[in-house]
Write a protein that holds these residues in place. Structure first.
Motif, mmCIF file in Angstrom:
data_model
loop_
_atom_site.group_PDB
_atom_site.id
_atom_site.type_symbol
_atom_site.label_atom_id
_atom_site.label_comp_id
_atom_site.label_asym_id
_atom_site.label_seq_id
_atom_site.Cartn_x
_atom_site.Cartn_y
_atom_site.Cartn_z
ATOM 1 N N LEU B 136 0.824 -1.210 0.000
ATOM 2 C CA LEU B 136 0.000 0.000 0.000
ATOM 3 C C LEU B 136 0.860 1.262 0.000
ATOM 4 O O LEU B 136 0.360 2.370 0.219
ATOM 5 N N ALA B 137 2.153 1.097 -0.266
ATOM 6 C CA ALA B 137 3.067 2.249 -0.214
ATOM 7 C C ALA B 137 2.648 3.332 -1.210
ATOM 8 O O ALA B 137 2.625 4.516 -0.880
ATOM 9 N N PHE B 138 2.306 2.937 -2.435
ATOM 10 C CA PHE B 138 1.912 3.943 -3.416
ATOM 11 C C PHE B 138 0.542 4.537 -3.087
ATOM 12 O O PHE B 138 0.296 5.720 -3.295
ATOM 13 N N GLU B 139 -0.352 3.704 -2.538
ATOM 14 C CA GLU B 139 -1.682 4.193 -2.171
ATOM 15 C C GLU B 139 -1.563 5.305 -1.127
ATOM 16 O O GLU B 139 -2.274 6.313 -1.183
ATOM 17 N N PHE B 140 -0.650 5.134 -0.155
ATOM 18 C CA PHE B 140 -0.493 6.187 0.853
ATOM 19 C C PHE B 140 0.244 7.402 0.289
ATOM 20 O O PHE B 140 0.016 8.523 0.736
ATOM 21 N N ALA B 141 1.100 7.184 -0.707
ATOM 22 C CA ALA B 141 1.712 8.330 -1.385
ATOM 23 C C ALA B 141 0.615 9.132 -2.088
ATOM 24 O O ALA B 141 0.587 10.363 -2.037
ATOM 25 N N MET B 142 -0.337 8.428 -2.719
ATOM 26 C CA MET B 142 -1.458 9.107 -3.383
ATOM 27 C C MET B 142 -2.317 9.854 -2.373
ATOM 28 O O MET B 142 -2.739 10.994 -2.595
ATOM 29 N N THR B 143 -2.593 9.200 -1.237
ATOM 30 C CA THR B 143 -3.392 9.828 -0.179
ATOM 31 C C THR B 143 -2.699 11.094 0.316
ATOM 32 O O THR B 143 -3.337 12.123 0.549
ATOM 33 N N ASP B 144 -1.369 10.997 0.450
ATOM 34 C CA ASP B 144 -0.584 12.136 0.906
ATOM 35 C C ASP B 144 -0.708 13.296 -0.090
ATOM 36 O O ASP B 144 -0.985 14.444 0.293
ATOM 37 N N ALA B 145 -0.529 13.000 -1.375
ATOM 38 C CA ALA B 145 -0.636 14.037 -2.412
ATOM 39 C C ALA B 145 -2.041 14.647 -2.398
ATOM 40 O O ALA B 145 -2.211 15.867 -2.520
ATOM 41 N N ASP B 146 -3.022 13.781 -2.236
ATOM 42 C CA ASP B 146 -4.418 14.217 -2.191
ATOM 43 C C ASP B 146 -4.625 15.206 -1.027
ATOM 44 O O ASP B 146 -5.226 16.279 -1.193
ATOM 45 N N MET B 147 -4.097 14.867 0.134
ATOM 46 C CA MET B 147 -4.246 15.756 1.299
ATOM 47 C C MET B 147 -3.446 17.034 1.118
ATOM 48 O O MET B 147 -3.906 18.112 1.463
ATOM 49 N N MET B 148 -2.233 16.909 0.566
ATOM 50 C CA MET B 148 -1.397 18.086 0.324
ATOM 51 C C MET B 148 -2.135 19.081 -0.583
ATOM 52 O O MET B 148 -2.108 20.284 -0.356
#
Lengths: 395, 352
Positions: B136-148
């Motif tokens: 899920l490493a990329f999924e959390f990177a996406m979530t991070d970008a989404d929140m940013m």
């Protein structure tokens, strides 16, 4: 914006197995550094370390954690995690709820088993039970399974500032409405891997480390874990609140893979961005728990960045003189110490300091003080230029 | 929710530069290895010292960084980043019995090596983070970008993921039964799926995929509507979560046009994919992509790159199709992936 508050804490380090033990040691200025005893290394008596004097077997017994492949790193994490849950009085339903996040961080993970990992990495050896545990994610995944957690579970890395970023990511999940509460922190255990790595860089001190001292000789490695429970203030009516997380930032020094720029651009930006988010003036920071590794490079650059930003540096000290550099756990353990500073309205004596760095003249806090504290900063910097600052404020 | 404006991918297929995904490159020695470009944008002295995962990550990021001003942050998902250097340093420790060691492998062994190298090479002082949570490493990177982007709507981010088949990682996965024991072609990978007659494991794989993302709709290739994750071994709960996900995020009145799944030929995991396929209607095209990049923790980044390619070109190569339905247009793509049967992700991507 809703305040994000800390409602629970758990920590284990070379100066105590609980929050209360850690605080008592900090008050007394206890140094937890000494010889390495838990695994053989050529450096066990040559380089002091901040080791937790409980064997891995004893941790397994104490925590009733006998799963195959479980490592010391995971056990230390579990120890602190468990204490933080009990302290915040979260029910098991709340812990497993889909709106409870778990964000962990580690730079060593299962590599504490350096020899086992080396054997398993060879082509023709049979695989050991530890293979799935070498991964950094294995710690959060163990906690997720043990506590049947259904919310977001993640593992973050920014080298030695990793767990400061785990705290930050958890807070942002809450702010963005993606979690109601977040249990955030980090862990690392001592390993032949890191001892030899930092030794090859010639930044390990043969004596107890002396942060911000002119004659500092480098850092001592340590091990430990800390977790804190973050919640929205509006959700915690009636609960004990230790402090609020009012600012955070992540900036990159982008200068060198393993050392900081002369002017401390990354540390400066990390500290000033955190202040901006917290809407605070530099003058409002009452104390800084510095990264203060006691390496030639870090302490000089961190001092320069503090002087640039604050003019006259606020009271500061580095607790790495007590517990060593706990790498992936450092950001979380030191954040927890800042929360203790605020909750108890006290500063702890910085130890081992004798002489200020020539030309900079900064002296860390050296005596225990009862003092009114409103806002405290915690700095964490890492390889790859990853600089982060957190600001905690009085509850 | 955010918009993807530009993409770049170095993978075992022809995805870098002039991409052609219709032609399927095959594995060699049970591995689907990336077709690496010459990395002209990386200074030769720096390139020489880079491990493969860093090289692939930086190499995939460079085309995006050259076409835009500096991003406000670099957000990377990786599970194996730095690990090759880890083992090289481990070997030094054992071989020289904790003697005089060279620190270069140690310094490069930190899992933030890819993100920090991109930051260092492009003098980027902004947000810089690596998510390591395995499948899920990329999924959390996406979530991070989404929140940013929710926090800073005018910003731009470099978002991406990279993992490589480093030697020791291959042995770890092989010894724990995640790769097929028998030789298998990627052309027949899915024939080994059935629980009773198939076999466990998949083909080892690797890739780097990078995305330039921001909050601006104009000129975007695709819109990342939502991403969600779950840790779970029970397929019926996974299915429920997928149903909830579609209900929550698929815009009212619209339908899923394509289900892209991470099916990987492992007969232990087919039940999850079958459950998820049963959620969608019969008139939905179903396609797969692991025969292109193999199995590795951040494979959904390659999946997202393919989603963008499909939305841009309105074409799905035949070798990807599991269930063909004639479509006039692909707009909403649902991606479901699972890693080792315990980490699940749900991603909704839409075209204009």
């Amino acid at each position: 914006m809703d305040r994000i508050v800390v409602t629970g804490m758990g920590v284990i380090s070379a100066i105590g197995n609980t929050v209360a033990e850690n605080r008592a040691s900090l008050v007394k200025g206890t140094c937890g550094l000494g010889s390495l005893e838990m695994f053989p290394s050529k450096f066990s008596t040559l380089l002091p370390v901040g080791e937790i004097k409980i064997t891995t077997e004893a941790l397994k017994e104490k925590l009733e954690a006998h799963e195959r492949g479980i490592t010391r790193t995971t056990l230390l994490a579990l120890h602190a995690f468990k204490e933080s849950l009990a302290d915040s009085q979260l029910t098991s339903e709340q812990v497993s709820s889909s709106d409870t996040a778990l964000i962990g961080a580690s730079t060593v993970g299962g590599m504490c088993l350096t020899d086992e990992m080396h054997r398993d990495a060879q082509k023709d050896t049979p695989g050991s039970e530890y293979i799935p545990s070498y991964d950094y994610a294995s710690i959060s995944m163990y906690l997720q399974q043990r506590y049947s957690m259904n919310g977001p579970v993640n593992t973050i890395n920014t080298a030695c500032s990793s767990s400061a970023n785990a705290i930050m990511f958890g807070a942002r999940l809450i702010r963005n409405g993606r979690a109601k509460r977040a249990i955030v922190g980090g862990v690392d255990s001592l390993a032949k891997f890191t001892i030899n790595g930092f030794n090859a860089l010639h930044i390990l001190s043969p004596d107890n480390c002396t942060p911000f001292d002119e004659d500092r000789k480098g850092l001592n490695l340590g091990e430990g874990a800390a977790f804190i429970v973050l919640e929205k203030e509006e959700d915690v009516a009636g609960k004990k609140i230790y402090a609020s997380l009012s600012g955070y930032s992540n900036a990159n020094d982008s200068f060198h893979a393993s050392s900081l720029s002369d002017n401390g651009d990354g540390p400066y930006k990390a500290m000033s961005d955190a202040l901006a988010l917290a809407k605070l003036d530099p003058s409002q920071i009452d104390f800084i728990n510095a990264h203060g590794t006691a390496t030639e490079n870090n302490d000089k650059v961190e001092s320069i960045a503090m002087l640039r930003l604050f003019g006259k540096a606020p009271a500061f000290a580095s607790t790495k003189a007590n517990i060593g550099h706990t790498l992936g756990a450092a950001g979380a353990i030191e954040a927890l110490y800042c929360i203790l500073n605020l909750a108890e309205q006290e500063l702890y004596p910085g130890i081992h300091f004798k002489k200020p760095i020539t030309g900079l003249g900064l002296e860390p806090v050296q005596a225990y003080k009862k003092i009114a504290l409103e806002h405290i900063m915690s700095n964490s910097f890492g390889f790859g230029g990853n600089c982060s600052s957190l600001i905690f404020s009085k509850a | 929710m955010f918009y993807i404006h530009q993409t770049s991918c170095i993978s075992p297929q022809h995805t870098f530069g002039d991409a052609d995904i219709n032609k399927l490159a095959e594995p060699a020695e049970k591995r689907l290895q990336a077709i690496e470009p010459s990395y002209d944008a990386i200074p030769p002295g720096v390139l020489r010292r880079m491990g493969k995962v860093v090289r692939m990550g930086v190499g995939a990021a460079m085309p995006l960084l050259q076409n835009h001003p500096k991003p406000d942050g670099i957000i990377i998902g990786t599970a194996t980043g730095g690990k090759d250097d880890c083992v090289k340093f481990l070997n030094q420790i054992i071989e020289y019995d904790e003697g005089m060691l060279t620190p270069i492998n140690f310094v490069q062994s930190t899992p933030n090596a890819v993100a920090s190298q991109i930051g260092l090479l492009t003098k980027n002082h902004g947000y810089n983070v690596s998510h390591l949570h395995l499948g899920l490493a990329f999924e959390f990177a996406m979530t991070d970008a989404d929140m940013m982007l929710n926090e800073n709507p005018l910003n731009n981010y470099l978002l991406g993921a990279v993992d490589d088949i480093c030697t020791h990682h291959y042995y770890f996965e092989d010894k724990t039964g995640w790769y097929k024991k028998e030789d298998v072609s990627n052309k027949t990978l899915y024939e080994t799926n059935p629980a009773a007659t198939g076999s466990p494991g998949s083909i080892a794989g690797e890739a780097a995929a990078m995305f330039w993302v921001n909050g601006m709709e104009a000129g975007a290739v695709a819109k990342l509507q939502a991403v969600d994750t779950l840790h779970q071994a029970d397929e019926s709960i996974v299915k429920e979560k997928l149903q909830d996900f579609i209900e929550k995020y698929l815009p009212a009145g619209e339908k899923i046009d394509l289900l892209l799944t991470g099916e990987n030929g492992d007969n232990r995991l087919l039940k999850y994919y079958s459950s998820c396929e049963s959620v969608i209607k019969e008139d939905v095209t179903i396609a797969r992509f692991k025969h292109m990049c193999g199995e590795y923790p951040t494979a959904t980044a390659m999946g997202l790159w393919l989603c963008c390619d499909i939305l841009q070109h309105q074409h799905i190569p035949d070798h990807m199709i599991k269930n063909a339905v004639v479509k006039s247009r692909y707009k909403n793509i649902l991606m479901y992936n699972n890693y080792k049967g315990v980490q699940h992700s749900f991603i909704l991507v839409s075209g204009q």
